[in-house]
Design a protein around this motif. Structure first.
Motif, short mmCIF file in Angstrom:
data_model
loop_
_atom_site.label_atom_id
_atom_site.label_comp_id
_atom_site.label_asym_id
_atom_site.label_seq_id
_atom_site.Cartn_x
_atom_site.Cartn_y
_atom_site.Cartn_z
N LEU A 60 -4.03 18.62 -70.07
CA LEU A 60 -3.08 19.50 -69.36
C LEU A 60 -3.14 20.88 -70.01
N PRO A 61 -4.20 21.63 -69.76
CA PRO A 61 -4.34 22.94 -70.41
C PRO A 61 -3.22 23.89 -70.08
N VAL A 62 -2.55 23.69 -68.94
CA VAL A 62 -1.47 24.60 -68.56
C VAL A 62 -0.35 24.59 -69.60
N LEU A 63 -0.15 23.46 -70.27
CA LEU A 63 0.94 23.36 -71.24
C LEU A 63 0.65 24.15 -72.51
N ARG A 64 -0.59 24.58 -72.69
CA ARG A 64 -0.95 25.40 -73.86
C ARG A 64 -1.22 26.84 -73.48
N ASP A 65 -1.06 27.17 -72.24
CA ASP A 65 -1.38 28.51 -71.75
C ASP A 65 -0.13 29.39 -71.83
N LEU A 66 0.11 29.98 -72.99
CA LEU A 66 1.32 30.77 -73.20
C LEU A 66 1.40 32.00 -72.29
N PRO A 67 0.30 32.72 -72.06
CA PRO A 67 0.41 33.87 -71.15
C PRO A 67 0.85 33.48 -69.75
N TYR A 68 0.30 32.39 -69.24
CA TYR A 68 0.69 31.93 -67.90
C TYR A 68 2.16 31.49 -67.89
N ALA A 69 2.58 30.83 -68.98
CA ALA A 69 3.98 30.42 -69.09
C ALA A 69 4.90 31.63 -69.11
N ALA A 70 4.47 32.71 -69.79
CA ALA A 70 5.29 33.93 -69.85
C ALA A 70 5.42 34.56 -68.47
N VAL A 71 4.32 34.60 -67.71
CA VAL A 71 4.39 35.12 -66.34
C VAL A 71 5.30 34.23 -65.49
N SER A 72 5.23 32.93 -65.70
CA SER A 72 6.08 32.00 -64.95
C SER A 72 7.56 32.23 -65.28
N LEU A 73 7.86 32.56 -66.53
CA LEU A 73 9.24 32.83 -66.91
C LEU A 73 9.77 34.07 -66.19
N VAL A 74 8.93 35.10 -66.04
CA VAL A 74 9.33 36.27 -65.26
C VAL A 74 9.63 35.85 -63.83
N ASN A 75 8.83 34.93 -63.29
CA ASN A 75 9.09 34.42 -61.96
C ASN A 75 10.48 33.78 -61.87
N SER A 76 10.87 33.05 -62.92
CA SER A 76 12.20 32.43 -62.94
C SER A 76 13.30 33.48 -62.82
N LEU A 77 13.13 34.61 -63.53
CA LEU A 77 14.15 35.67 -63.49
C LEU A 77 14.22 36.31 -62.11
N LEU A 78 13.07 36.61 -61.53
CA LEU A 78 13.08 37.21 -60.20
C LEU A 78 13.55 36.21 -59.14
N MET A 79 13.30 34.93 -59.40
CA MET A 79 13.73 33.89 -58.45
C MET A 79 15.24 33.80 -58.35
N MET A 80 15.96 34.38 -59.32
CA MET A 80 17.42 34.38 -59.26
C MET A 80 17.95 35.15 -58.05
N SER A 81 17.07 35.93 -57.40
CA SER A 81 17.52 36.65 -56.20
C SER A 81 17.94 35.71 -55.10
N GLU A 82 17.37 34.50 -55.07
CA GLU A 82 17.73 33.54 -54.01
C GLU A 82 19.16 33.04 -54.18
N PRO A 83 19.54 32.45 -55.34
CA PRO A 83 20.94 32.06 -55.50
C PRO A 83 21.89 33.26 -55.54
N LEU A 84 21.38 34.44 -55.87
CA LEU A 84 22.23 35.62 -55.77
C LEU A 84 22.75 35.77 -54.34
N LEU A 85 21.87 35.53 -53.37
CA LEU A 85 22.27 35.64 -51.96
C LEU A 85 23.13 34.46 -51.53
N THR A 86 22.77 33.26 -51.99
CA THR A 86 23.46 32.07 -51.48
C THR A 86 24.74 31.72 -52.25
#
Length: 415
Positions: free
Chosen positions: A205-231
């Motif tokens: 599972l190389p994705v679990l060791r891919d820190l740069p990709y995980a960091a980009v994914s974390l930014v996605n989590s923050l921007l994804m807050m726009s959905e519950p912001l609306l709902t």
């Protein structure tokens, strides 16, 4: 009309993917609209227990994405996707049998687990069937039809809410289950995609060791807050801090959904690489911060002005959401190795679920503690996420291994 050409997917693989997604999201819309009220009003489970079960189920379920994605990579994503969607149909139908808190946690974890896993498998399927530069546009078609599906599902669920009878609720759960199975069977018409042979070299599972990709994914989590912001935040804000009647929130949702259906594909044009994806996220962060300002200034205004400000906020909000989606598709696929797309899409889907799951608690707490100041906090989070997207994406791009030639394009498609 030209605008409708941007809504209807082109014939072939993209249309079949969109139809399958339409059936899946219609079922999701049905479940979304009736679940809480059914379990509280009909099944007699306390509200706080229902909330706890849904949160616990989401936390457990979102862990299924990465391992399911790996299985899709190895075995071929089409049969795995079909099996997971059929499992999702059975689990969703099982909601009709829930009578207590413990079973609600079990079924919710199963439903959300199958849902998260199927999204990862679909991600691997898209990667295998659609060439890299065409993926953002294909995914935009899928999201556009998904909004149609959610709307249809919510409308169908609304009839269940009007009747309020157990029989109608149970029929809707069963109908949702059937739609999930139909979604899976739709993929039978797609070409097969070869699995990637497993090797003993490196991590499974190389994705679990891919820190740069995980960091980009974390930014996605923050921007994804726009959905519950609306709902979550917006309806509470309207009811507690503005002169606008609560039913106006329905108008805002309609504007949001219509804009996505009509403009999502057009908005994804040109966002087909890591650099374009991070720039889209920067613009998304700015747009979402601006919409927070419009929401904030709607408090205490005359009715007509508050309505205008809220509609403007909604339009800016949906513009930010579409930029976020386009950037997410470009980055999540563009930064993932072609032979591991399933597990990488599983991690990215996990980050999406994290943003959607954690945000409601943070949003309600901020509204209660800070009032209108909370909008400054939300704006700051979105601006920060947009600012860090570019350097993190560059870091991730610099750490990508050189892909073998066989992995370019849709090279895994089997005849």
């Amino acid at each position: 009309m030209p605008i409708f050409k941007e809504v209807i997917p082109p014939a072939g693989v993209v249309r079949l993917l969109a139809i399958g997604n339409l059936a899946k999201l219609t079922a999701n819309g049905v479940i979304l609209s009736i679940t809480v009220l059914y379990f509280t009003r009909v099944a007699g489970i306390a509200v706080e227990r229902v909330g706890l079960a849904l949160t616990a189920g989401a936390a457990i379920g979102m862990l299924a994405g990465v391992p399911a994605g790996r299985v899709a990579d190895l075995r071929g994503p089409r049969p795995v996707t079909m099996a997971l969607l059929c499992g999702l149909g059975l689990a969703a139908s099982g909601y009709a049998l829930v009578t207590g808190f413990a079973w609600l946690i079990v079924l919710t974890a199963l439903v959300l687990g199958f849902d998260s896993a199927s999204q990862a498998a679909i991600g691997s399927l898209v990667a295998g069937l659609v060439p890299p530069r065409e993926r953002p546009r294909a995914l935009a078609y899928m999201r556009s039809t998904a909004n149609v599906g959610v709307s249809l599902g919510v409308i169908a669920g609304g009839f269940g809410l009007l009747s309020g009878t157990r029989a109608v609720y149970l029929s809707l759960f069963l109908a949702a289950g059937v739609l999930f199975v139909v979604s899976g069977l739709t993929f039978l018409r797609l070409p097969s995609v070869r699995g990637v042979p497993s090797t003993d070299e490196g991590s499974r599972l190389p994705v679990l060791r891919d820190l740069p990709y995980a960091a980009v994914s974390l930014v996605n989590s923050l921007l994804m807050m726009s959905e519950p912001l609306l709902t979550v935040a917006v309806p509470l804000w309207i009811s507690l801090h503005t002169s606008v009647p609560v039913f106006f929130y329905t108008v805002m949702l309609l504007v949001n959904t219509t804009a996505v259906i009509l403009c999502e594909v057009r908005g994804s044009k040109g966002v087909d690489g890591g650099g374009a994806g991070s720039r889209a996220w920067w613009r998304a962060g700015v747009a979402l911060a601006v919409c927070c300002a419009f929401y904030a200034v709607s408090a205490g205004r005359p009715l007509w002005l508050a309505c205008v400000l809220l509609i403007v906020a909604t339009l800016v909000h949906v513009f930010g959401e579409m930029l976020h989606s386009a950037g997410a598709w470009a980055l999540s696929y563009g930064l993932a190795p072609e032979d591991s797309q399933g597990q990488y899409q599983g991690l990215f889907e996990m980050s999406t679920q994290l943003g959607v799951t954690a945000a409601p608690f943070a949003i309600t707490a901020a509204l209660a503690a800070l009032g209108s100041v909370c909008w400054l906090v939300f704006a700051g989070v979105f601006l920060l996420a947009g600012q860090v997207a570019a350097p993190l994406a560059r870091w991730a791009e610099q750490t990508r291994p050189e892909p073998p030639a066989v992995q370019q394009g849709a090279g895994r498609t089997a005849t």
